[in-house]
Every structure is written in C-alpha cells, then in structure tokens.
Design a protein around this motif. Sequence first.
Motif, PDB file in Angstrom:
ATOM      1  N   GLY A  99       0.863  -1.172   0.000  1.00  0.00           N
ATOM      2  CA  GLY A  99       0.000   0.000   0.000  1.00  0.00           C
ATOM      3  C   GLY A  99       0.901   1.223   0.000  1.00  0.00           C
ATOM      4  N   VAL A 100       0.294   2.386  -0.065  1.00  0.00           N
ATOM      5  CA  VAL A 100       1.065   3.628  -0.075  1.00  0.00           C
ATOM      6  C   VAL A 100       0.541   4.522   1.038  1.00  0.00           C
ATOM      7  CG1 VAL A 100      -0.416   4.723  -1.827  1.00  0.00           C
ATOM      8  CG2 VAL A 100       1.935   5.501  -1.544  1.00  0.00           C
ATOM      9  N   LEU A 101       1.456   5.183   1.729  1.00  0.00           N
ATOM     10  CA  LEU A 101       1.023   6.049   2.818  1.00  0.00           C
ATOM     11  C   LEU A 101       0.326   7.286   2.264  1.00  0.00           C
ATOM     12  CD1 LEU A 101       3.906   5.914   5.449  1.00  0.00           C
ATOM     13  CD2 LEU A 101       1.689   4.777   5.501  1.00  0.00           C
ATOM     14  N   ALA A 102      -0.895   7.499   2.740  1.00  0.00           N
ATOM     15  CA  ALA A 102      -1.670   8.682   2.383  1.00  0.00           C
ATOM     16  C   ALA A 102      -1.333   9.821   3.344  1.00  0.00           C
ATOM     17  CB  ALA A 102      -3.162   8.365   2.444  1.00  0.00           C
ATOM     18  N   SER A 103      -0.731   9.462   4.463  1.00  0.00           N
ATOM     19  CA  SER A 103      -0.217  10.385   5.473  1.00  0.00           C
ATOM     20  C   SER A 103       0.706   9.529   6.339  1.00  0.00           C
ATOM     21  CB  SER A 103      -1.363  10.976   6.313  1.00  0.00           C
ATOM     22  OG  SER A 103      -1.848  10.018   7.223  1.00  0.00           O
ATOM     23  N   PRO A 104       1.417  10.112   7.279  1.00  0.00           N
ATOM     24  CA  PRO A 104       2.254   9.269   8.146  1.00  0.00           C
ATOM     25  C   PRO A 104       1.464   8.290   9.013  1.00  0.00           C
ATOM     26  CG  PRO A 104       3.054  11.518   8.176  1.00  0.00           C
ATOM     27  CD  PRO A 104       1.729  11.534   7.447  1.00  0.00           C
ATOM     28  N   THR A 105       0.151   8.448   9.077  1.00  0.00           N
ATOM     29  CA  THR A 105      -0.661   7.575   9.931  1.00  0.00           C
ATOM     30  C   THR A 105      -1.708   6.747   9.174  1.00  0.00           C
ATOM     31  OG1 THR A 105      -2.243   9.363  10.327  1.00  0.00           O
ATOM     32  CG2 THR A 105      -0.415   9.128  11.909  1.00  0.00           C
ATOM     33  N   HIS A 106      -1.844   6.936   7.852  1.00  0.00           N
ATOM     34  CA  HIS A 106      -2.882   6.245   7.078  1.00  0.00           C
ATOM     35  C   HIS A 106      -2.299   5.586   5.828  1.00  0.00           C
ATOM     36  CE1 HIS A 106      -5.450   8.744   9.568  1.00  0.00           C
ATOM     37  NE2 HIS A 106      -6.486   8.032   9.166  1.00  0.00           N
ATOM     38  N   VAL A 107      -2.809   4.407   5.513  1.00  0.00           N
ATOM     39  CA  VAL A 107      -2.352   3.684   4.330  1.00  0.00           C
ATOM     40  C   VAL A 107      -3.513   3.495   3.354  1.00  0.00           C
ATOM     41  CG1 VAL A 107      -2.711   1.386   5.377  1.00  0.00           C
ATOM     42  CG2 VAL A 107      -1.098   1.657   3.494  1.00  0.00           C
ATOM     43  N   LEU A 108      -3.221   3.704   2.088  1.00  0.00           N
ATOM     44  CA  LEU A 108      -4.161   3.484   0.991  1.00  0.00           C
ATOM     45  C   LEU A 108      -3.757   2.167   0.342  1.00  0.00           C
ATOM     46  CD1 LEU A 108      -6.350   4.651  -1.037  1.00  0.00           C
ATOM     47  CD2 LEU A 108      -4.395   5.606  -2.298  1.00  0.00           C
ATOM     48  N   CYS A 118      -8.663   3.716   2.462  1.00  0.00           N
ATOM     49  CA  CYS A 118      -7.646   4.434   3.213  1.00  0.00           C
ATOM     50  C   CYS A 118      -7.975   4.237   4.689  1.00  0.00           C
ATOM     51  CB  CYS A 118      -7.639   5.918   2.847  1.00  0.00           C
ATOM     52  SG  CYS A 118      -6.327   6.840   3.681  1.00  0.00           S
ATOM     53  N   VAL A 119      -7.085   3.561   5.398  1.00  0.00           N
ATOM     54  CA  VAL A 119      -7.331   3.242   6.808  1.00  0.00           C
ATOM     55  C   VAL A 119      -6.122   3.637   7.646  1.00  0.00           C
ATOM     56  CG1 VAL A 119      -8.899   1.316   6.287  1.00  0.00           C
ATOM     57  CG2 VAL A 119      -6.463   0.867   6.575  1.00  0.00           C
ATOM     58  N   PRO A 120      -6.346   3.880   8.934  1.00  0.00           N
ATOM     59  CA  PRO A 120      -5.208   4.152   9.817  1.00  0.00           C
ATOM     60  C   PRO A 120      -4.283   2.932   9.880  1.00  0.00           C
ATOM     61  CG  PRO A 120      -7.284   4.711  10.897  1.00  0.00           C
ATOM     62  CD  PRO A 120      -7.624   3.978   9.635  1.00  0.00           C
ATOM     63  N   LEU A 121      -3.000   3.164  10.053  1.00  0.00           N
ATOM     64  CA  LEU A 121      -2.063   2.057  10.221  1.00  0.00           C
ATOM     65  C   LEU A 121      -2.405   1.220  11.448  1.00  0.00           C
ATOM     66  CD1 LEU A 121       1.293   3.824   9.318  1.00  0.00           C
ATOM     67  CD2 LEU A 121       0.257   1.897   8.100  1.00  0.00           C
ATOM     68  N   SER A 122      -3.150   1.788  12.371  1.00  0.00           N
ATOM     69  CA  SER A 122      -3.567   1.069  13.574  1.00  0.00           C
ATOM     70  C   SER A 122      -4.831   0.239  13.357  1.00  0.00           C
ATOM     71  CB  SER A 122      -3.798   2.061  14.717  1.00  0.00           C
ATOM     72  OG  SER A 122      -4.834   2.982  14.356  1.00  0.00           O
ATOM     73  N   HIS A 123      -5.415   0.282  12.170  1.00  0.00           N
ATOM     74  CA  HIS A 123      -6.651  -0.445  11.870  1.00  0.00           C
ATOM     75  C   HIS A 123      -6.408  -1.954  11.976  1.00  0.00           C
ATOM     76  CE1 HIS A 123     -10.156  -1.842   9.555  1.00  0.00           C
ATOM     77  NE2 HIS A 123     -10.706  -0.700   9.956  1.00  0.00           N
ATOM     78  N   PRO A 124      -7.374  -2.702  12.523  1.00  0.00           N
ATOM     79  CA  PRO A 124      -7.188  -4.153  12.707  1.00  0.00           C
ATOM     80  C   PRO A 124      -6.887  -4.925  11.417  1.00  0.00           C
ATOM     81  CG  PRO A 124      -9.267  -3.417  13.691  1.00  0.00           C
ATOM     82  CD  PRO A 124      -8.644  -2.230  13.036  1.00  0.00           C
ATOM     83  N   VAL A 126      -4.830  -4.010   9.082  1.00  0.00           N
ATOM     84  CA  VAL A 126      -3.454  -3.815   8.616  1.00  0.00           C
ATOM     85  C   VAL A 126      -2.404  -3.793   9.724  1.00  0.00           C
ATOM     86  CG1 VAL A 126      -4.102  -2.628   6.481  1.00  0.00           C
ATOM     87  CG2 VAL A 126      -3.632  -1.290   8.512  1.00  0.00           C
ATOM     88  N   ARG A 127      -2.744  -3.444  10.933  1.00  0.00           N
ATOM     89  CA  ARG A 127      -1.728  -3.154  11.949  1.00  0.00           C
ATOM     90  C   ARG A 127      -0.766  -4.304  12.223  1.00  0.00           C
ATOM     91  NH1 ARG A 127      -6.123  -2.717  16.393  1.00  0.00           N
ATOM     92  NH2 ARG A 127      -6.307  -4.895  17.023  1.00  0.00           N
ATOM     93  N   HIS A 128      -1.210  -5.540  12.153  1.00  0.00           N
ATOM     94  CA  HIS A 128      -0.323  -6.668  12.429  1.00  0.00           C
ATOM     95  C   HIS A 128       0.307  -7.235  11.154  1.00  0.00           C
ATOM     96  CE1 HIS A 128      -1.499  -6.569  16.562  1.00  0.00           C
ATOM     97  NE2 HIS A 128      -2.768  -6.672  16.237  1.00  0.00           N
ATOM     98  N   ARG A 129       0.023  -6.618  10.031  1.00  0.00           N
ATOM     99  CA  ARG A 129       0.513  -7.141   8.750  1.00  0.00           C
ATOM    100  C   ARG A 129       1.720  -6.390   8.210  1.00  0.00           C
ATOM    101  NH1 ARG A 129      -4.528  -6.968   4.985  1.00  0.00           N
ATOM    102  NH2 ARG A 129      -3.059  -7.882   3.522  1.00  0.00           N
ATOM    103  N   VAL A 130       2.044  -5.233   8.758  1.00  0.00           N
ATOM    104  CA  VAL A 130       3.136  -4.410   8.226  1.00  0.00           C
ATOM    105  C   VAL A 130       4.476  -5.109   8.453  1.00  0.00           C
ATOM    106  CG1 VAL A 130       4.352  -2.207   8.387  1.00  0.00           C
ATOM    107  CG2 VAL A 130       1.848  -2.270   8.518  1.00  0.00           C
TER     108      VAL A 130
END
Length: 147
Positions: A99-108, A118-124, A126-130
């Motif tokens: 994915g690509v960061l839409a901001s330092p806290t959100h990934v598209l 577009c979800v926060p990096l803390s979203h369930p 994606v958060r454990h998949r990075v």
Amino acid sequence: MPGAWVDRYVGTPFSEDGLDFRACSCWGLVRLVLQQECGLELPTYGDLSADDLLAASRRIGRAAEAPPWLSAVRRLQTFDVVVMHARREEGGRVPGHVGVLASPTHVLHVERATAAVCVPLSHPTVRHRVVTVARHQSMVLSELRSA
C-alpha cells in the motif's frame, strides 16, 4: 489526516492485473499513485499476478531492499510504500501485499476483498501485517531539495 488527493483513489476496484483508475492490483495502485502524484515511473511487474503470492512476495521483498528503494524508514511520510503480509486462504504469512502512505498515519491499499480504502495504520485489518516501509530514493532527494 490524508490529503484530498486520496479521494481520487478510494473506491478503485481490485483487479489482479489492473494498473489504472478502472481497476488496480495492490502494486498497480501504488504504481498509479506514485505516477500521478509524484511523477515516478515504476515497473509494472506484469509477469506476476496477484495470485502468485510466493513469487510476488520475493519480488516485493527484494525490491523494497534494493535501490531505488530505501527500506525500514524511521520517520514515515506520505508516499512511502508499506510492505505487508498478504492474506492467504491456506494460512501462513508471506510479505506479498503493498500500500502507499496517504499520510504518516494512514495507508491506501486495495485487496481482492475490497475496493481501495484508506485506513489508519492502527486499523485491525493492517496493523499486524506491516513488514516494512520503503521510500523511493527520489522522494528523499525531493525532500532534501524542499528543506
């Protein structure tokens, strides 16, 4: 918060070989965003389908660790590429999704199960998949020029 540019991509349907606004694979979306928003021309990896996760994971892993990519960036910035574990029906974890960061806290990103979101990096979802975050070297150069 993500910039207004993100709205152009949210809702783009998934297609395993898509590379444009009609439909995108995960890499196709990253490639499209970096092309449209940053003027970067990236390879299509047209020889790999989204279903070929093992080959895709090897290609993505190697690409994120070699020029023109700088991996394991510490200060996240918009347009960094997030390498994630792919979702696999048979279980297991393999880095084969991006994915690509839409901001330092959100990934598209886009997956077979959903259109681009577009979800926060803390979203369930994606958060454990990075696995790592990579930055194209031209983004570092443009950052230095604008400082």
